[in-house]
Motif scaffolding. Structure first.
Motif, PDB file in Angstrom:
ATOM      1  N   LEU A  35       7.388  11.004   5.191  1.00  0.00           N
ATOM      2  CA  LEU A  35       8.573  11.191   4.117  1.00  0.00           C
ATOM      3  C   LEU A  35       8.357   9.960   2.876  1.00  0.00           C
ATOM      4  CD1 LEU A  35      11.574  11.895   2.995  1.00  0.00           C
ATOM      5  CD2 LEU A  35      12.431  10.281   4.460  1.00  0.00           C
ATOM      6  N   VAL A  36       7.696   8.976   3.358  1.00  0.00           N
ATOM      7  CA  VAL A  36       7.567   7.985   2.184  1.00  0.00           C
ATOM      8  C   VAL A  36       6.457   8.552   1.423  1.00  0.00           C
ATOM      9  CG1 VAL A  36       6.404   5.682   1.719  1.00  0.00           C
ATOM     10  CG2 VAL A  36       8.229   5.853   3.640  1.00  0.00           C
ATOM     11  N   ALA A  37       5.196   9.248   1.766  1.00  0.00           N
ATOM     12  CA  ALA A  37       4.277   9.821   0.959  1.00  0.00           C
ATOM     13  C   ALA A  37       4.823  10.722   0.306  1.00  0.00           C
ATOM     14  CB  ALA A  37       3.168  10.262   2.337  1.00  0.00           C
TER      15      ALA A  37
ATOM     16  N   THR B 180      -1.040   9.844  -4.408  1.00  0.00           N
ATOM     17  CA  THR B 180      -1.933   9.376  -3.327  1.00  0.00           C
ATOM     18  C   THR B 180      -2.302   7.893  -3.577  1.00  0.00           C
ATOM     19  OG1 THR B 180      -2.754  11.442  -2.803  1.00  0.00           O
ATOM     20  CG2 THR B 180      -4.057   9.750  -2.186  1.00  0.00           C
ATOM     21  N   PRO B 181      -2.528   7.688  -4.928  1.00  0.00           N
ATOM     22  CA  PRO B 181      -2.918   6.032  -5.169  1.00  0.00           C
ATOM     23  C   PRO B 181      -1.727   5.146  -4.972  1.00  0.00           C
ATOM     24  CG  PRO B 181      -3.635   7.396  -7.079  1.00  0.00           C
ATOM     25  CD  PRO B 181      -2.924   8.349  -6.036  1.00  0.00           C
ATOM     26  N   ALA B 182      -0.261   5.826  -5.029  1.00  0.00           N
ATOM     27  CA  ALA B 182       0.799   4.716  -4.754  1.00  0.00           C
ATOM     28  C   ALA B 182       1.009   4.554  -3.419  1.00  0.00           C
ATOM     29  CB  ALA B 182       2.212   5.474  -5.536  1.00  0.00           C
ATOM     30  N   TYR B 183       0.651   5.868  -2.572  1.00  0.00           N
ATOM     31  CA  TYR B 183       0.876   5.864  -1.216  1.00  0.00           C
ATOM     32  C   TYR B 183      -0.174   4.599  -0.553  1.00  0.00           C
ATOM     33  CZ  TYR B 183       1.024   6.732   3.671  1.00  0.00           C
ATOM     34  OH  TYR B 183       1.205   6.693   4.904  1.00  0.00           O
TER      35      TYR B 183
ATOM     36  N   ALA C   1       0.980   1.117   1.328  1.00  0.00           N
ATOM     37  CA  ALA C   1       0.300   0.740   2.560  1.00  0.00           C
ATOM     38  C   ALA C   1      -0.545  -0.450   2.517  1.00  0.00           C
ATOM     39  CB  ALA C   1      -0.686   1.858   3.202  1.00  0.00           C
ATOM     40  N   THR C   2      -1.121  -1.035   1.561  1.00  0.00           N
ATOM     41  CA  THR C   2      -1.786  -2.258   1.579  1.00  0.00           C
ATOM     42  C   THR C   2      -0.763  -3.134   1.187  1.00  0.00           C
ATOM     43  OG1 THR C   2      -3.716  -0.885   0.320  1.00  0.00           O
ATOM     44  CG2 THR C   2      -3.486  -3.365   0.144  1.00  0.00           C
ATOM     45  N   ILE C   3       0.359  -2.999   0.561  1.00  0.00           N
ATOM     46  CA  ILE C   3       1.109  -3.973   0.224  1.00  0.00           C
ATOM     47  C   ILE C   3       1.875  -4.352   1.818  1.00  0.00           C
ATOM     48  CG2 ILE C   3       3.558  -4.489  -0.737  1.00  0.00           C
ATOM     49  CD1 ILE C   3       2.563  -2.894  -2.981  1.00  0.00           C
TER      50      ILE C   3
ATOM     51  N   VAL D 258       8.495  -3.922  -1.420  1.00  0.00           N
ATOM     52  CA  VAL D 258       8.464  -2.423  -1.796  1.00  0.00           C
ATOM     53  C   VAL D 258       9.787  -1.929  -1.866  1.00  0.00           C
ATOM     54  CG1 VAL D 258       8.025  -0.279  -0.786  1.00  0.00           C
ATOM     55  CG2 VAL D 258       6.349  -2.082  -0.272  1.00  0.00           C
ATOM     56  N   SER D 259      10.306  -1.380  -2.835  1.00  0.00           N
ATOM     57  CA  SER D 259      11.665  -0.793  -2.727  1.00  0.00           C
ATOM     58  C   SER D 259      11.503   0.729  -3.587  1.00  0.00           C
ATOM     59  CB  SER D 259      12.636  -1.631  -3.632  1.00  0.00           C
ATOM     60  OG  SER D 259      14.028  -0.930  -3.569  1.00  0.00           O
ATOM     61  N   LEU D 260      11.844   1.920  -2.865  1.00  0.00           N
ATOM     62  CA  LEU D 260      11.558   3.077  -3.454  1.00  0.00           C
ATOM     63  C   LEU D 260      12.881   3.629  -3.336  1.00  0.00           C
ATOM     64  CD1 LEU D 260       8.100   3.999  -1.667  1.00  0.00           C
ATOM     65  CD2 LEU D 260       8.547   2.966  -3.746  1.00  0.00           C
ATOM     66  N   SER D 261      13.355   4.597  -4.148  1.00  0.00           N
ATOM     67  CA  SER D 261      14.602   5.160  -4.557  1.00  0.00           C
ATOM     68  C   SER D 261      14.539   6.840  -4.937  1.00  0.00           C
ATOM     69  CB  SER D 261      15.513   4.371  -4.932  1.00  0.00           C
ATOM     70  OG  SER D 261      16.998   5.348  -4.922  1.00  0.00           O
TER      71      SER D 261
END
Length: 390
Positions: free
Chosen positions: A82-84, A89-92, A96-98, A149-152
């Motif tokens: 779901l996050v992906a 792809t670069p942001a994912y 994951a790195t963060i 990380v904060s995604l909305s």
């Protein structure tokens, strides 16, 4: 139009929403009833019933939702699917790195307990929550967050209509790899801005650089809405609960917060110079030369390309007039490795970056859509349309 697209009018935004709904439904269907009670939130709206969805953080506090710790491996995999779905792809890879940097930060700090919990720096403390029914006729949304990380994301009428606020940070911002390599997840987010400001002719640089010292953090912090005159919130104020139950841990946090503010050395005049204003500060892109304008587009891409290309507003800035209205402002030294802050601001756009804490090795970056974060503009129109059709 929001930062993502127009409901019902963008087939690409509908396709992204379909993928999100499929992933969200699969994740929720794999949870047991107790997990689902934590994972599910209220249907998005533009009133007080939606207050929880609009709370967001970037500190290692409770972001609200089901953590990785509370999920089995297969459930975690579904959560990351779901996050992906809401990232390029670069942001994912960057997200994951963060998350993985929590292990590095744990070592940097000596593997000690912090923040009134068993493990202070914890890659298992990332929270996911779905609001409303994925794929249904009503608006629905999902939020993912944890330290840095904060995604909305909001879906209305079957299309992705909002993807902000979108926050990514890194601590350490720079760390060593084998063979002399360096891990810098947000390298271009920092370097492109510095290169741009350093390329300005003296007259423009004097207007772009607001102060020789940087503020201690993002000026707008984690506020739900933006308003004239907002200033930096001390670190201790960017947590879900006002105080830790353990007074010793609270004292540690307050002490850290005070030291960060003291290091910035800001007085009232300094805060006034960098406070948020609806009229942009700094230099407009209309005054930049062709090479600088392309560098600004690259910098914008490090924010707007975090989401899938189908819902990114990056193409908006192919238009020269749209780019003209973007302003660039900086505070602090432009020497690499020194504490610094920058802001990009224009219609429907606010970007902030700071790298000031931990010896300028602790970075924050956020992309916002003033007046339309969390899709409140679309939700208001949606409610009005429903009432008219009733």
């Amino acid at each position: 139009m929001t930062g993502a697209g127009t409901p019902g009018g963008d087939g690409a935004a509908r396709e992204v929403a379909r993928r999100m709904a499929e992933a969200a439904s699969a994740w929720l269907d794999g949870l047991d009833p107790a997990q689902r009670r934590v994972a599910a939130g209220a249907v998005p709206a533009d009133d007080g019933s939606d207050a929880e969805r609009r709370r967001w953080f970037y500190t290692p506090t409770d972001h609200g939702g089901l953590t990785f710790h509370e999920q089995r491996p297969a459930q975690q995999r579904a959560a990351m699917r779901l996050v992906a779905s809401g990232l390029s792809t670069p942001a994912y890879v960057t997200v994951a790195t963060i998350i993985g940097l929590e292990n590095v930060l744990d070592q940097v700090e000596g593997f000690v307990t912090r923040f009134d919990r068993e493990r202070g720096r914890d890659p298992g403390l990332y929270y996911l929550r779905v609001f409303g029914e994925p794929g249904g006729s009503d608006p629905w949304a999902w939020r993912f967050g944890g330290h840095h990380v904060s995604l909305s994301n909001l879906v209305v009428d079957g299309a992705v209509v909002a993807t902000t606020p979108c926050f990514l940070g890194a601590d350490p911002a720079t760390s060593p790899l084998l063979g002399g390599g360096v891990n810098r997840p947000l390298a271009r987010v920092e370097d492109a801005a510095r290169d741009l400001v350093r390329s300005l002719r003296p007259e423009l640089a004097s207007r772009a650089v607001l102060l020789p010292r940087a503020p201690s953090d993002l000026v707008t912090a984690n506020r739900t809405t933006l308003a004239e005159g907002q200033r930096v919130i001390p670190l201790a104020g960017i947590w879900r609960d006002e105080r830790f139950p353990d007074p010793v841990e609270q004292e540690k946090l307050q002490g850290l917060s005070d030291r960060i503010d003291e290091a910035a050395g800001y007085g009232d005049t300094d805060h006034a110079a960098v406070e948020y204003t609806t009229a942009p500060k700094g230099v407009a892109a209309a005054e930049l030369d062709a090479e600088q304008r392309e560098l600004l587009r690259v910098l914008l891409g490090t924010y707007l390309d975090r989401v899938p290309p189908e819902v990114s507003p990056a193409r908006r800035y192919d238009d020269e007039a749209a780019l003209d209205a973007v302003h660039v402002a900086w505070a602090g030294s432009t020497a690499p490795g020194d504490p610094h802050y920058y802001r990009l601001q224009g219609p429907r756009l606010l970007v902030e970056w700071d790298n000031t804490q931990r010896g300028a090795n602790h970075a924050h970056s956020v992309w916002r859509d003033p007046g339309a974060d969390f899709g409140l503009d679309v939700l208001a129109r949606h409610r009005t349309a429903l009432h008219r059709g009733a």
